[in-house]
Design a protein around this motif. Structure first.
Motif, PDB file in Angstrom:
ATOM      1  N   SER A 414       0.665  -1.139   0.348  1.00 37.52           N
ATOM      2  CA  SER A 414      -0.220  -0.054   0.235  1.00 37.52           C
ATOM      3  C   SER A 414       0.525   1.309  -0.174  1.00 37.52           C
ATOM      4  O   SER A 414       0.690   2.244  -0.017  1.00 37.52           O
ATOM      5  CB  SER A 414      -1.153   0.024   1.237  1.00 37.52           C
ATOM      6  OG  SER A 414      -0.258  -0.364   2.303  1.00 37.52           O
ATOM      7  N   SER A 457       7.020  -8.112  -1.388  1.00 37.63           N
ATOM      8  CA  SER A 457       5.338  -8.608  -1.572  1.00 37.63           C
ATOM      9  C   SER A 457       5.962  -9.164  -2.589  1.00 37.63           C
ATOM     10  O   SER A 457       4.205 -10.307  -3.238  1.00 37.63           O
ATOM     11  CB  SER A 457       4.978  -7.223  -2.009  1.00 37.63           C
ATOM     12  OG  SER A 457       5.111  -5.901  -2.972  1.00 37.63           O
ATOM     13  N   GLU A 481       8.336  -4.169  12.435  1.00 38.77           N
ATOM     14  CA  GLU A 481       6.836  -4.472  12.479  1.00 38.77           C
ATOM     15  C   GLU A 481       6.461  -3.754  12.263  1.00 38.77           C
ATOM     16  O   GLU A 481       4.934  -3.480  11.646  1.00 38.77           O
ATOM     17  CB  GLU A 481       7.042  -5.093  13.742  1.00 38.77           C
ATOM     18  CG  GLU A 481       5.453  -5.677  13.992  1.00 38.77           C
ATOM     19  CD  GLU A 481       4.769  -6.766  15.335  1.00 38.77           C
ATOM     20  OE1 GLU A 481       4.261  -7.427  15.477  1.00 38.77           O
ATOM     21  OE2 GLU A 481       6.549  -5.690  16.108  1.00 38.77           O
ATOM     22  N   SER A 482       6.594  -2.661  12.483  1.00 38.80           N
ATOM     23  CA  SER A 482       5.867  -0.800  12.438  1.00 38.80           C
ATOM     24  C   SER A 482       5.321  -0.747  10.612  1.00 38.80           C
ATOM     25  O   SER A 482       4.014  -0.170  10.234  1.00 38.80           O
ATOM     26  CB  SER A 482       5.633   0.218  13.348  1.00 38.80           C
ATOM     27  OG  SER A 482       5.365   1.327  13.146  1.00 38.80           O
ATOM     28  N   GLN A 485       3.062  -3.294   8.753  1.00 38.11           N
ATOM     29  CA  GLN A 485       1.831  -3.091   9.397  1.00 38.11           C
ATOM     30  C   GLN A 485       1.320  -1.900   8.760  1.00 38.11           C
ATOM     31  O   GLN A 485      -0.061  -2.696   8.812  1.00 38.11           O
ATOM     32  CB  GLN A 485       1.474  -2.995  11.112  1.00 38.11           C
ATOM     33  CG  GLN A 485       1.335  -4.481  11.590  1.00 38.11           C
ATOM     34  CD  GLN A 485       1.740  -4.418  13.489  1.00 38.11           C
ATOM     35  OE1 GLN A 485       2.089  -3.557  13.605  1.00 38.11           O
ATOM     36  NE2 GLN A 485       1.540  -5.584  13.903  1.00 38.11           N
ATOM     37  N   ARG A 486       2.040  -1.905   8.520  1.00 40.10           N
ATOM     38  CA  ARG A 486       1.651  -0.071   7.905  1.00 40.10           C
ATOM     39  C   ARG A 486       1.311   0.315   5.714  1.00 40.10           C
ATOM     40  O   ARG A 486       0.317   0.546   5.206  1.00 40.10           O
ATOM     41  CB  ARG A 486       2.618   1.185   8.036  1.00 40.10           C
ATOM     42  CG  ARG A 486       2.539   2.248   7.867  1.00 40.10           C
ATOM     43  CD  ARG A 486       3.624   3.670   7.946  1.00 40.10           C
ATOM     44  NE  ARG A 486       3.053   4.662   7.090  1.00 40.10           N
ATOM     45  CZ  ARG A 486       3.806   5.899   7.734  1.00 40.10           C
ATOM     46  NH1 ARG A 486       5.377   5.889   8.190  1.00 40.10           N
ATOM     47  NH2 ARG A 486       3.781   6.836   6.787  1.00 40.10           N
ATOM     48  N   THR A 489       0.175  -5.231   4.732  1.00 35.61           N
ATOM     49  CA  THR A 489      -0.734  -5.787   6.498  1.00 35.61           C
ATOM     50  C   THR A 489      -1.222  -7.326   5.687  1.00 35.61           C
ATOM     51  O   THR A 489      -1.531  -8.204   6.825  1.00 35.61           O
ATOM     52  CB  THR A 489      -1.976  -4.332   6.045  1.00 35.61           C
ATOM     53  OG1 THR A 489      -2.721  -4.796   5.167  1.00 35.61           O
ATOM     54  CG2 THR A 489      -1.409  -4.028   6.599  1.00 35.61           C
ATOM     55  N   ARG A 492       2.173 -12.334   5.671  1.00 34.06           N
ATOM     56  CA  ARG A 492       1.996 -13.006   6.986  1.00 34.06           C
ATOM     57  C   ARG A 492       4.210 -13.086   7.806  1.00 34.06           C
ATOM     58  O   ARG A 492       4.243 -14.210   7.568  1.00 34.06           O
ATOM     59  CB  ARG A 492       2.216 -15.010   6.506  1.00 34.06           C
ATOM     60  CG  ARG A 492       0.635 -14.837   6.018  1.00 34.06           C
ATOM     61  CD  ARG A 492       0.057 -15.944   5.355  1.00 34.06           C
ATOM     62  NE  ARG A 492       0.931 -16.451   3.972  1.00 34.06           N
ATOM     63  CZ  ARG A 492       0.966 -18.139   3.549  1.00 34.06           C
ATOM     64  NH1 ARG A 492       0.679 -18.495   4.049  1.00 34.06           N
ATOM     65  NH2 ARG A 492       2.302 -18.450   2.796  1.00 34.06           N
ATOM     66  N   SER A 503       0.467 -12.060  17.514  1.00 29.53           N
ATOM     67  CA  SER A 503      -0.546 -11.638  17.623  1.00 29.53           C
ATOM     68  C   SER A 503      -1.691 -12.455  17.573  1.00 29.53           C
ATOM     69  O   SER A 503      -1.314 -13.130  16.534  1.00 29.53           O
ATOM     70  CB  SER A 503      -1.076 -10.390  16.791  1.00 29.53           C
ATOM     71  OG  SER A 503      -0.310  -9.382  16.773  1.00 29.53           O
TER      72      SER A 503
END
Length: 890
Positions: A414, A457, A481-482, A485-486, A489, A492, A503
């Motif tokens: 993204s 990706s 990690e940040s 997740q940004r 997403t 895996r 999580s």
């Protein structure tokens, strides 16, 4: 000066040269120690004479590679200067320029040094102009001759005299060369050359003037038996017919004659080295049957004398004659029997190699760096290896990421990539298709992490079910990690690290994830050594962040990482890898094993570089296609970058910090329950916030004792990693803290990273000392860091030499932090400023930061009140949720 320290040259981001002392691997001789000290003393005086002195000093005395390179630049200037006609009359009006060809040769032969990325033709022109300016300034004020001026610098500099030696070709078969010595008339109105024999008549009864005219001849004759014989027999004063052997003897001594100031006019084919024998090998003219590091390339080897191709039979025929000059295809060539014999052995080996199986791409690149593989007795410059059309296209695509095929990231990614970041992703994918390793070495702040995520990706889509491995320092786990997740997403991922809770796993920890259900495994350098299964997996891609962690090939950590197997290997580093040869070898031994040879072979290659700097050019040609390095100063990148880039970094608490933090949380909960009055409660909360910040900074700041061991603080460890990169690039940093009491420990710690002191400013520093500290930091001399308390350094200071700002702990008031940042980012600042905000993961620091960000988003402007104010408004239940430590995944 210590006997094991030598002087080196650093190229600063300001494109100036700086001298520094470094430990040497060997003991320096007395002459080298003395010369190092003399050079540094002139440099310390700051009059820029040191470069001119360096160019004049004895080239037989060894210096460090970087200092030796700049001596070569200075020496080239001096050599041009001393041959200027009528230099005594021209004096301060002289103008020496370096040619484009000379500049290219200098850049190609440059050794690895700190600041190598700033070395280009423009810098060399600037240095030459500076040398010219210094000489003109000094000689204008000098009351004696130019020769006397140079003798004050060094007895090794001999200005060109008025004697000229001429060697020309002759049609006579027995005596195919003619020799003539001439001299230039003293009168400006008569610049014609006269035969040297006429000097005997012109200076009859004027012995002193004749002796002065022949000074250069007498000096050179002391070192040359040939010239001594010509002078003593009187043949020097006559027009001579020479055989090829006599001409060859003369030609080999031309550098000696020129050193002592005799101007030599000789045939171009000798000056341009067009007479020597060599092998020319061309690799990869056409595309192989499949593309990859193991693909076999077509291969062609030819023998040449100068520019003329010769057959094997013709070359063997030349072996029958003695060394010297020979006529071949109407051209004069140099025949050195020993060299030619070794060259023919190498040529025959090349023919056998090509006939049997050819070379893989990796082997072809190895041969380019190590042509002596064909025959160790051959001089490396006698084998010229070129890339054919197909291989040259591939290498051009690697050297210019804009030419790599446009592929782009996969679905689910993204982030909106800047144009240079998109090129970076294309470049990584292109190398992945070739099965070759890549080093992403963009400057800090240009987005290496997001480029890797874009690459992952696409790779995950191309190779589903085959996970990749990312190895990083522990201090970067939260950052990665940040970013995942940004921007990605759907990836895996699983983090293999003690204390990390995946999580949705209900608190369960698994040392080994289900790889069939995992796209990316993330672990640290330390943990990777503990789990045997990590080394047993054939990973899709093995990625190392902060790859300088494997620069020492002898450590257990490096050996463990290099044993791992993967389809593709990638390293990430913001630290320039061009600074040290040993570091470069270790990095490439991981990326593309064997490309630079074994450690023993590369050590021998490195030693040879001191004698034959041309090897640096081959080294750069081999490694540069696999290194993508863009700098914040690149013109193609600058338009894409904001002037101020803010980066949050998330250090993790150490075990000692975790224990102290949790104990304080438990104690605070009891005290809050007992607190009745609002004023008492607010005071308790505010004082607790201070204590939490102290724990997050370092246990010893909270406890008030100890020596501030860096290993006991996650922030100190992350500060070290950042500042090592800043130091490697010779950039400067401001470190802000809210607490006066930690400024001194921070300064002491940073001294160990930068290997020199930096100033400190806090409220108790007197105004005069504060002013002196600012002036020291703003000077041209390299002062790498300054530590400031936020209140004392937040306003009124101009510190534009810095291009990094680190907020070691947060004030939690964006306006106050911005004021501090603007000490560096303000009018006069020519560099983009990187702002690093330290936020310990899972603590009150992270939660208040998230709260402020949310408030900013809602209000659309800087909030008027601080994070402390926001916290005191919460009830006890929500307050304790804020204070409780949250370890592991977000």
């Amino acid at each position: 000066m210590e006997k094991n320290r030598e002087l080196v040259v650093d190229i600063m981001p300001t494109r100036t040269l700086s001298l520094a002392w470094e430990s040497s691997g060997t003991r320096l001789g007395k002459k080298q120690q003395r010369l190092n000290s003399d050079i540094y003393e002139r440099y310390r005086q700051g009059d820029k004479q040191w470069l001119l002195f360096l160019g004049c000093c004895d080239i037989s005395i060894p210096l460090s590679p970087s200092l030796g390179f700049w001596r070569g630049v200075g020496n080239l200037f001096v050599e041009k200067l001393k041959t200027v006609p009528d230099i005594e009359e021209v004096r301060h009006r002289v103008n020496i320029e370096l040619s484009l060809e000379e500049l290219e040769e200098l850049v190609d032969a440059a050794p690895l040094m700190t600041g190598m990325e700033y070395l280009d033709r423009k810098l060399l022109v600037e240095v030459a102009e500076e040398l010219n300016t210094v000489f003109c300034r000094e000689i204008e004020q000098f009351n004696s001759s130019v020769g006397d001026f140079f003798h004050e610098f060094s007895p090794h500099v001999h200005l060109a005299g008025r004697v000229y030696f001429h060697l020309v070709e002759n049609r006579d078969r027995e005596f195919p060369f003619q020799f003539l010595a001439t001299y230039a008339a003293e009168s400006k109105s008569n610049q014609k050359h006269r035969r040297l024999q006429y000097a005997l008549e012109e200076y009859r009864n004027r012995d002193d003037e004749l002796l002065e005219l022949l000074t250069t001849v007498h000096m050179a004759a002391k070192k040359s038996p040939l010239l001594k014989a010509l002078r003593d027999t009187g043949e020097l004063f006559h027009h001579l017919a020479w055989s090829a052997d006599e001409a060859y003897d003369f030609l080999r001594q031309v550098p000696l004659f020129e050193h002592y100031g005799i101007v030599c006019r000789i045939p171009d084919w000798w000056k341009q080295k067009k007479t020597r024998s060599k092998i020319k090998i061309q690799l990869g003219t056409s595309q192989p049957s499949f593309v990859g590091s193991a693909s076999l390339l077509d291969f062609q080897a030819d023998l040449y004398f100068g520019d003329n191709p010769v057959s094997l039979e013709e070359a063997k025929a030349l072996l029958s004659q003695s060394s010297g000059l020979a006529r071949l295809k109407n051209r004069w060539i140099e025949v050195d029997r020993e060299r030619l014999e070794a060259l023919l052995k190498a040529y025959e080996k090349a023919l056998v190699l090509n006939r049997h199986r050819g070379l893989t791409m990796s082997e072809a690149l190895q041969l380019q760096l190590h042509p002596e593989q064909l025959n160790p007795d051959v001089e490396e410059t006698d084998i010229e290896i070129a890339r054919g059309q197909w291989l040259e296209t591939v290498m051009a695509n690697l050297n210019d990421p804009g030419r790599a095929p446009a592929t782009g990231p996969g679905g689910g990614f993204s982030a909106e990539l800047r144009h240079y970041q998109q090129k970076g992703v294309n470049w990584l994918l292109f190398l992945d298709d070739l099965g070759l390793g890549a080093c992403l070495a963009d400057d800090m702040g240009l987005g290496k992490t997001v480029q890797i995520l874009g690459f992952l990706s696409a790779v995950t889509e191309k190779s589903p079910g085959k996970p990749s491995l990312l190895i990083i320092p522990a201090s970067l786990i939260s950052n990665w990690e940040s970013e995942i997740q940004r921007f990605l997403t759907g990836l895996r991922y699983h983090i293999v690290h003690p204390g990390y809770t995946p999580s949705g796993a209900a608190g369960k920890r698994r040392k080994k994830p289900d790889l069939a259900e995992t796209d990316l495994v993330i672990t640290t350098y330390a943990i990777a050594q503990r789990h045997k299964w990590i080394s047993e997996v054939q990973w899709r891609c093995l990625i190392l962040d902060e790859a300088q962690a494997i620069k020492n090939p002898g450590t257990k950590q490096t050996r463990c990482v290099k044993r791992m197997t993967a389809d593709t290997r990638i390293t990430m580093t913001g630290t320039p890898i061009e600074n040290r040869l040993g570091d470069l070898w270790s990095l490439f031994d991981f990326l593309n094993p064997g490309l630079l040879g074994t450690a023993k072979e590369f050590k021998a290659f490195s030693a040879q570089l001191k004698k034959e700097p041309s090897g640096y050019k081959r080294l750069k040609q081999v490694v540069s296609p696999f290194i993508l390095r863009r700098m914040k100063t690149d013109r193609a990148i600058v338009p894409d970058l904001p002037e101020k880039v803010e980066m949050k970094t998330f250090p993790q608490l150490t075990k000692q910090q975790v224990v102290l933090y949790q104990d304080f949380v438990d104690d605070l909960e009891q005290r809050l329950e007992a607190s009745q009055e609002d004023i008492q409660r607010k005071g308790l909360i505010l004082s607790s916030l201070i204590k939490f910040k102290q724990i997050c900074n370092h246990p010893d700041q909270y406890l008030g004792t100890g020596a501030f061991d860096p290993e006991e603080s996650g922030k100190f460890l992350r500060l070290k990693e950042l500042c090592e990169t800043i130091h490697a690039k010779r950039e400067r940093v401001l470190v802000f803290t809210q607490f006066k009491e930690i400024t001194a420990p921070l300064a002491r710690f940073l001294e160990t990273v930068f290997h020199q002191e930096g100033p400190v400013i806090h409220g108790s520093v007197p105004v005069k000392k504060r002013k002196a500290a600012i002036e020291l930091f703003q000077e041209k001399a390299y002062v790498p860091f300054m530590v400031l308390s936020l209140k004392a350094g937040g306003t009124g200071l101009n510190l534009t030499r810095a291009n990094h700002v680190i907020h070691f702990d947060r004030w939690w008031n964006p306006a106050v932090e911005d004021q501090a940042t603007d000490r560096a980012f303000r009018i006069g600042q020519k560099k983009g400023v990187l702002v690093h905000k330290f936020i310990t993961r899972g603590t009150i620091e992270e939660k208040i930061d998230m709260m402020i960000d949310k408030k900013k988003t809602l209000s659309g402007q800087v909030i008027s009140h601080s994070g402390e104010d926001l916290v005191t408004e919460l009830d006890n239940s929500r307050l304790m949720d804020m204070f409780r430590l949250k370890l592991g995944g977000a």
